[in-house]
Write a protein that holds these residues in place. Structure first.
Motif, PDB file in Angstrom:
ATOM      1  N   ASP A  12       0.922  -1.104   0.048  1.00 53.30           N
ATOM      2  CA  ASP A  12       0.267   0.002   0.098  1.00 53.30           C
ATOM      3  C   ASP A  12       0.810   1.142   0.039  1.00 53.30           C
ATOM      4  N   ASP A  15      -0.157   6.181   4.000  1.00 58.56           N
ATOM      5  CA  ASP A  15       0.013   6.036   5.440  1.00 58.56           C
ATOM      6  C   ASP A  15       0.477   4.679   5.429  1.00 58.56           C
ATOM      7  N   THR A  16       1.313   4.065   4.487  1.00 56.30           N
ATOM      8  CA  THR A  16       2.188   3.122   4.450  1.00 56.30           C
ATOM      9  C   THR A  16       3.677   3.410   4.212  1.00 56.30           C
ATOM     10  N   SER A 128      -2.748   0.191  -4.325  1.00 56.69           N
ATOM     11  CA  SER A 128      -3.329   1.379  -3.834  1.00 56.69           C
ATOM     12  C   SER A 128      -4.931   1.551  -4.187  1.00 56.69           C
ATOM     13  N   ASN A 129      -5.621   1.819  -3.268  1.00 50.03           N
ATOM     14  CA  ASN A 129      -7.102   2.463  -3.353  1.00 50.03           C
ATOM     15  C   ASN A 129      -7.140   3.851  -3.914  1.00 50.03           C
ATOM     16  N   ASP A 181      -1.636  -0.472   5.917  1.00 47.47           N
ATOM     17  CA  ASP A 181      -1.737  -0.013   7.280  1.00 47.47           C
ATOM     18  C   ASP A 181      -3.198  -0.240   7.463  1.00 47.47           C
ATOM     19  N   ASP A 182      -4.274  -0.642   6.693  1.00 47.33           N
ATOM     20  CA  ASP A 182      -5.519  -0.766   6.715  1.00 47.33           C
ATOM     21  C   ASP A 182      -5.848  -2.167   7.279  1.00 47.33           C
ATOM     22  N   LEU A 183      -6.332  -2.614   8.446  1.00 51.85           N
ATOM     23  CA  LEU A 183      -6.608  -3.933   8.629  1.00 51.85           C
ATOM     24  C   LEU A 183      -7.493  -4.407   7.730  1.00 51.85           C
ATOM     25  N   LEU A 185      -8.736  -3.707   4.833  1.00 50.74           N
ATOM     26  CA  LEU A 185      -8.408  -3.455   3.411  1.00 50.74           C
ATOM     27  C   LEU A 185      -7.394  -3.958   2.906  1.00 50.74           C
ATOM     28  N   ASP A 186      -6.206  -4.014   3.801  1.00 46.67           N
ATOM     29  CA  ASP A 186      -5.133  -4.626   3.331  1.00 46.67           C
ATOM     30  C   ASP A 186      -4.866  -5.939   3.856  1.00 46.67           C
ATOM     31  N   TRP A 199      -0.209  -6.511   8.756  1.00 38.52           N
ATOM     32  CA  TRP A 199      -0.814  -5.310   9.013  1.00 38.52           C
ATOM     33  C   TRP A 199       0.273  -4.473   9.715  1.00 38.52           C
ATOM     34  N   ARG A 201       1.504  -1.382  11.480  1.00 35.25           N
ATOM     35  CA  ARG A 201       0.782  -0.596  12.762  1.00 35.25           C
ATOM     36  C   ARG A 201       1.878   0.151  13.095  1.00 35.25           C
TER      37      ARG A 201
END
Length: 231
Positions: A12, A15-16, A128-129, A181-183, A185-186, A199, A201
């Protein structure tokens, strides 16, 4: 958890590899400054907060383009220009200014070193979204390319985006590790699609947070990931 079968890593972006909020905030300032010079009526009627609200309205009203953050931003600027009586054709140039500024990024401290280490052993693909383009960043040399919801018309956690990433990498799902970084989605999305996942974090979970689901591997930064993978 064994990663002996892993041949490639999908990552991602927002934020990753970098914090997205400050990048967008800077880009919105640059956009409004450009509008002040080139579409003053629009700049006077819509401050940064109002332009952001117009963007959110477009995302809600246009589910056909909601997956494409670039299309949503461009259309929101076009509608603001029309509402203020400025030339809507300026929307394209306005978006180009915003998009260039959106890629002025401050990477997390360990990212460049970690990507160098990871890319020496694994093929890397951005997944990526959002609308970030890895090719427009200085991280591009470590990646085979990128794949986004904007391109495909659907995004994470849809298994199809993970499977398309695997296809482009020439790997089976069991040979690919996804990190984000998204539980939901990722980490969970990739796991449901048959990939390995981590994940990411960067901050510990607060004491009151729900426990991490069973089977979800976590990592605090990409340097730790490279260590875990033996890079």
């Amino acid at each position: 958890m064994s990663f002996h079968s892993v041949r490639a890593v999908t990552l991602d972006l927002d934020d990753t590899l970098w914090p997205i909020a400050p990048a967008i905030a800077r880009a919105e300032v640059v956009l409004h400054r450009w509008l002040t010079a080139n579409a003053p009526a629009t700049a006077a009627r819509f401050d940064i907060v109002a332009l952001r609200a117009r963007r959110d309205e477009v995302a809600r009203a246009r589910p056909d383009i909601a997956h494409d953050f670039s299309a949503v931003r461009r259309e929101s600027v076009r509608l603001a220009l029309i509402a203020a009586g400025d030339d809507p054709k300026l929307a394209e140039d306005a978006f180009d200014v915003f998009f260039a500024a959106r890629h002025e990024l401050d990477f997390y401290p360990e990212v460049e070193e970690a990507l160098r280490r990871l890319s020496a052993r694994f093929a890397l693909l951005a997944l990526s979204n959002g609308n970030a383009d890895i090719a427009r960043t200085t991280l591009a040399p470590w990646f085979r390319g990128g794949l986004s919801a904007r391109e495909l018309g659907f995004g994470k956690p849809d298994p199809r985006i993970f499977h398309e990433a695997c296809r482009r990498l020439g790997c089976g799902p069991h040979e690919v590790l996804h990190v984000g970084d998204d539980l939901a989605l990722d980490a969970l999305g990739a796991h449901s699609a048959g990939l390995h996942s981590f994940w990411l974090r960067r901050e510990p979970l607060p004491d009151a947070a729900a426990p991490v689901p069973d089977g979800v591997a976590t990592v605090a930064c990409l340097r730790t990931l490279a260590d875990r993978l033996g890079c």
